[in-house]
Design a protein around this motif. Structure first.
Motif, PDB file in Angstrom:
ATOM      1  N   GLY A  72       0.788  -1.231   0.000  1.00 39.22           N
ATOM      2  CA  GLY A  72       0.000   0.000   0.000  1.00 39.22           C
ATOM      3  C   GLY A  72       0.818   1.278   0.000  1.00 39.22           C
ATOM      4  O   GLY A  72       0.269   2.358   0.208  1.00 39.22           O
ATOM      5  N   ARG A  73       2.117   1.164  -0.239  1.00 42.26           N
ATOM      6  CA  ARG A  73       2.990   2.348  -0.249  1.00 42.26           C
ATOM      7  C   ARG A  73       3.773   2.427  -1.544  1.00 42.26           C
ATOM      8  O   ARG A  73       4.129   1.403  -2.127  1.00 42.26           O
ATOM      9  N   ALA A  74       4.093   3.646  -1.943  1.00 38.63           N
ATOM     10  CA  ALA A  74       5.023   3.881  -3.050  1.00 38.63           C
ATOM     11  C   ALA A  74       6.388   4.119  -2.419  1.00 38.63           C
ATOM     12  O   ALA A  74       6.611   5.146  -1.776  1.00 38.63           O
ATOM     13  N   LEU A  75       7.271   3.150  -2.558  1.00 40.73           N
ATOM     14  CA  LEU A  75       8.584   3.230  -1.917  1.00 40.73           C
ATOM     15  C   LEU A  75       9.595   3.900  -2.834  1.00 40.73           C
ATOM     16  O   LEU A  75       9.761   3.513  -4.000  1.00 40.73           O
ATOM     17  N   ARG A  76      10.261   4.912  -2.308  1.00 38.79           N
ATOM     18  CA  ARG A  76      11.366   5.564  -3.015  1.00 38.79           C
ATOM     19  C   ARG A  76      12.503   4.544  -3.033  1.00 38.79           C
ATOM     20  O   ARG A  76      13.050   4.179  -2.000  1.00 38.79           O
ATOM     21  N   THR A  77      12.811   4.063  -4.229  1.00 40.08           N
ATOM     22  CA  THR A  77      13.730   2.930  -4.358  1.00 40.08           C
ATOM     23  C   THR A  77      14.981   3.311  -5.125  1.00 40.08           C
ATOM     24  O   THR A  77      14.903   3.899  -6.202  1.00 40.08           O
ATOM     25  N   GLY A  78      16.121   2.954  -4.580  1.00 44.13           N
ATOM     26  CA  GLY A  78      17.382   3.055  -5.291  1.00 44.13           C
ATOM     27  C   GLY A  78      17.542   1.784  -6.096  1.00 44.13           C
ATOM     28  O   GLY A  78      17.740   0.698  -5.533  1.00 44.13           O
ATOM     29  N   TYR A  79      17.388   1.894  -7.403  1.00 47.40           N
ATOM     30  CA  TYR A  79      17.429   0.720  -8.273  1.00 47.40           C
ATOM     31  C   TYR A  79      18.801   0.630  -8.915  1.00 47.40           C
ATOM     32  O   TYR A  79      19.280   1.576  -9.534  1.00 47.40           O
ATOM     33  N   ILE A  80      19.444  -0.509  -8.745  1.00 45.52           N
ATOM     34  CA  ILE A  80      20.808  -0.718  -9.228  1.00 45.52           C
ATOM     35  C   ILE A  80      20.758  -1.180 -10.682  1.00 45.52           C
ATOM     36  O   ILE A  80      20.024  -2.104 -11.025  1.00 45.52           O
ATOM     37  N   GLU A  81      21.548  -0.547 -11.515  1.00 48.59           N
ATOM     38  CA  GLU A  81      21.584  -0.839 -12.952  1.00 48.59           C
ATOM     39  C   GLU A  81      23.024  -0.922 -13.450  1.00 48.59           C
ATOM     40  O   GLU A  81      23.922  -0.299 -12.893  1.00 48.59           O
ATOM     41  N   GLY A  82      23.209  -1.659 -14.519  1.00 41.52           N
ATOM     42  CA  GLY A  82      24.466  -1.637 -15.271  1.00 41.52           C
ATOM     43  C   GLY A  82      25.700  -1.997 -14.477  1.00 41.52           C
ATOM     44  O   GLY A  82      26.738  -1.363 -14.637  1.00 41.52           O
ATOM     45  N   VAL A  83      25.610  -3.021 -13.639  1.00 42.32           N
ATOM     46  CA  VAL A  83      26.776  -3.459 -12.866  1.00 42.32           C
ATOM     47  C   VAL A  83      27.639  -4.328 -13.779  1.00 42.32           C
ATOM     48  O   VAL A  83      27.215  -5.413 -14.201  1.00 42.32           O
ATOM     49  N   ALA A  84      28.823  -3.841 -14.093  1.00 44.73           N
ATOM     50  CA  ALA A  84      29.699  -4.562 -15.011  1.00 44.73           C
ATOM     51  C   ALA A  84      31.157  -4.336 -14.645  1.00 44.73           C
ATOM     52  O   ALA A  84      31.558  -3.218 -14.323  1.00 44.73           O
ATOM     53  N   VAL A  85      31.914  -5.411 -14.712  1.00 44.20           N
ATOM     54  CA  VAL A  85      33.362  -5.357 -14.530  1.00 44.20           C
ATOM     55  C   VAL A  85      33.986  -6.068 -15.730  1.00 44.20           C
ATOM     56  O   VAL A  85      33.528  -7.157 -16.119  1.00 44.20           O
ATOM     57  N   ARG A  86      34.990  -5.446 -16.308  1.00 45.92           N
ATOM     58  CA  ARG A  86      35.660  -6.047 -17.460  1.00 45.92           C
ATOM     59  C   ARG A  86      36.087  -7.479 -17.123  1.00 45.92           C
ATOM     60  O   ARG A  86      36.549  -7.750 -16.011  1.00 45.92           O
ATOM     61  N   ALA A  87      35.930  -8.382 -18.055  1.00 42.63           N
ATOM     62  CA  ALA A  87      36.131  -9.821 -17.805  1.00 42.63           C
ATOM     63  C   ALA A  87      37.470 -10.140 -17.152  1.00 42.63           C
ATOM     64  O   ALA A  87      37.528 -10.944 -16.212  1.00 42.63           O
ATOM     65  N   ASP A  88      38.532  -9.511 -17.596  1.00 39.91           N
ATOM     66  CA  ASP A  88      39.862  -9.840 -17.045  1.00 39.91           C
ATOM     67  C   ASP A  88      40.100  -9.225 -15.670  1.00 39.91           C
ATOM     68  O   ASP A  88      41.122  -9.497 -15.043  1.00 39.91           O
ATOM     69  N   ARG A  89      39.154  -8.426 -15.174  1.00 36.77           N
ATOM     70  CA  ARG A  89      39.294  -7.816 -13.849  1.00 36.77           C
ATOM     71  C   ARG A  89      38.245  -8.319 -12.858  1.00 36.77           C
ATOM     72  O   ARG A  89      38.191  -7.854 -11.719  1.00 36.77           O
ATOM     73  N   GLN A  90      37.408  -9.255 -13.301  1.00 33.83           N
ATOM     74  CA  GLN A  90      36.411  -9.814 -12.397  1.00 33.83           C
ATOM     75  C   GLN A  90      37.101 -10.615 -11.296  1.00 33.83           C
ATOM     76  O   GLN A  90      38.166 -11.162 -11.489  1.00 33.83           O
ATOM     77  N   ARG A  91      36.480 -10.623 -10.133  1.00 26.50           N
ATOM     78  CA  ARG A  91      36.975 -11.297  -8.927  1.00 26.50           C
ATOM     79  C   ARG A  91      38.187 -10.594  -8.314  1.00 26.50           C
ATOM     80  O   ARG A  91      38.928 -11.184  -7.550  1.00 26.50           O
ATOM     81  N   ASP A  92      38.345  -9.310  -8.647  1.00 25.76           N
ATOM     82  CA  ASP A  92      39.395  -8.473  -8.047  1.00 25.76           C
ATOM     83  C   ASP A  92      38.840  -7.563  -6.953  1.00 25.76           C
ATOM     84  O   ASP A  92      39.564  -6.738  -6.417  1.00 25.76           O
ATOM     85  N   GLY A  93      37.543  -7.662  -6.656  1.00 25.21           N
ATOM     86  CA  GLY A  93      36.928  -6.815  -5.645  1.00 25.21           C
ATOM     87  C   GLY A  93      36.331  -5.537  -6.192  1.00 25.21           C
ATOM     88  O   GLY A  93      35.776  -4.740  -5.421  1.00 25.21           O
TER      89      GLY A  93
END
Length: 180
Positions: A72-93
Motif C-alpha cells: 500500500g505504499r510507493a517506496l522511493r527505491t534506489g534501483y541498481i543498474e548496469g553493474v559490469a566489470v571487465r572480464a579480465d578484472r572480475q573477482r578483483d573486488g
C-alpha cells in the motif's frame, strides 16, 4: 586489486561524453549480445560508480530512483543498474567496492534498494546481503497493472528504511524495455 583503484561517484550530468561512451562500451562488452539501448537508458539520470585502471574504465554500476509499490505504499527505491566489470578484472573486488558505494548511497537516500539479477550474478548479490523477492511481481503499465511472472525469480532487494514482506506483491513503475 581494487585497493589500488578508487571508486569514483558522479551523476550522469557530470560525466563527459567520453566517459559515458566508455561505460556503454563496457556494458556492451560484458552483456553482449543482450545489452540494448533501453538497458543503457535505464542507467542514466542517477549516480554512477566508476573504477579505472589508468585511463581505462574497468568497472561501472549505477543507482537510479524508481518507485516500487508494496504494502500500500510507493517506496522511493534506489534501483541498481548496469553493474559490469571487465572480464579480465572480475573477482578483483571491483564489483564489491562499487556495490558497497551504491549501498551507502541507498542507505542515505532511499526506502528500499532493488535490482534485477542475471542468474550468474545471484551468488554475488546474495553474498552481499541482498534477498530474493519471493512474492509476485507486476508492472504499472500505461494499460494498468500487469503481471511480470517471468521476473519473479530475478528480483533482489535490500530493505533499508521501510520493512518489506519479500513474499508479498511488488509493482514496478513503468519504463520502456525491460520493466525490471
Amino acid at each position: 586489486m581494487v585497493g589500488m583503484h578508487s571508486v569514483h561517484v558522479a551523476h550522469t550530468a557530470d560525466l563527459d561524453a567520453g566517459t559515458l561512451a566508455a561505460a556503454r562500451g563496457l556494458l556492451d562488452e560484458v552483456f553482449a549480445p543482450d545489452m540494448t539501448d533501453e538497458d543503457w537508458e535505464h542507467c542514466l539520470g542517477g549516480l554512477h560508480t566508476l573504477v579505472r585502471d589508468g585511463a581505462e574504465l574497468v568497472g561501472h554500476a549505477a543507482i537510479v530512483q524508481r518507485r516500487l509499490l508494496h504494502g500500500g505504499r510507493a517506496l522511493r527505491t534506489g534501483y541498481i543498474e548496469g553493474v559490469a566489470v571487465r572480464a579480465d578484472r572480475q573477482r578483483d573486488g571491483i564489483g564489491s567496492a562499487m556495490l558497497a558505494e551504491l549501498v551507502r548511497i541507498a542507505r542515505g537516500a532511499y526506502d528500499l534498494a532493488a535490482l534485477g539479477s542475471t542468474d550468474t550474478a545471484v551468488p554475488f548479490y546474495t553474498a552481499h546481503g541482498w534477498q530474493p523477492w519471493r512474492g509476485r511481481t507486476y508492472a504499472l503499465t500505461p494499460d494498468g497493472i500487469r503481471r511480470t511472472a517471468e521476473e519473479d525469480d530475478g528480483i533482489y532487494v535490500l530493505p533499508l528504511a521501510v520493512p518489506v514482506d519479500v513474499t508479498g506483491e511488488l509493482v514496478a513503475d513503468w519504463r520502456e524495455g525491460d520493466v525490471w
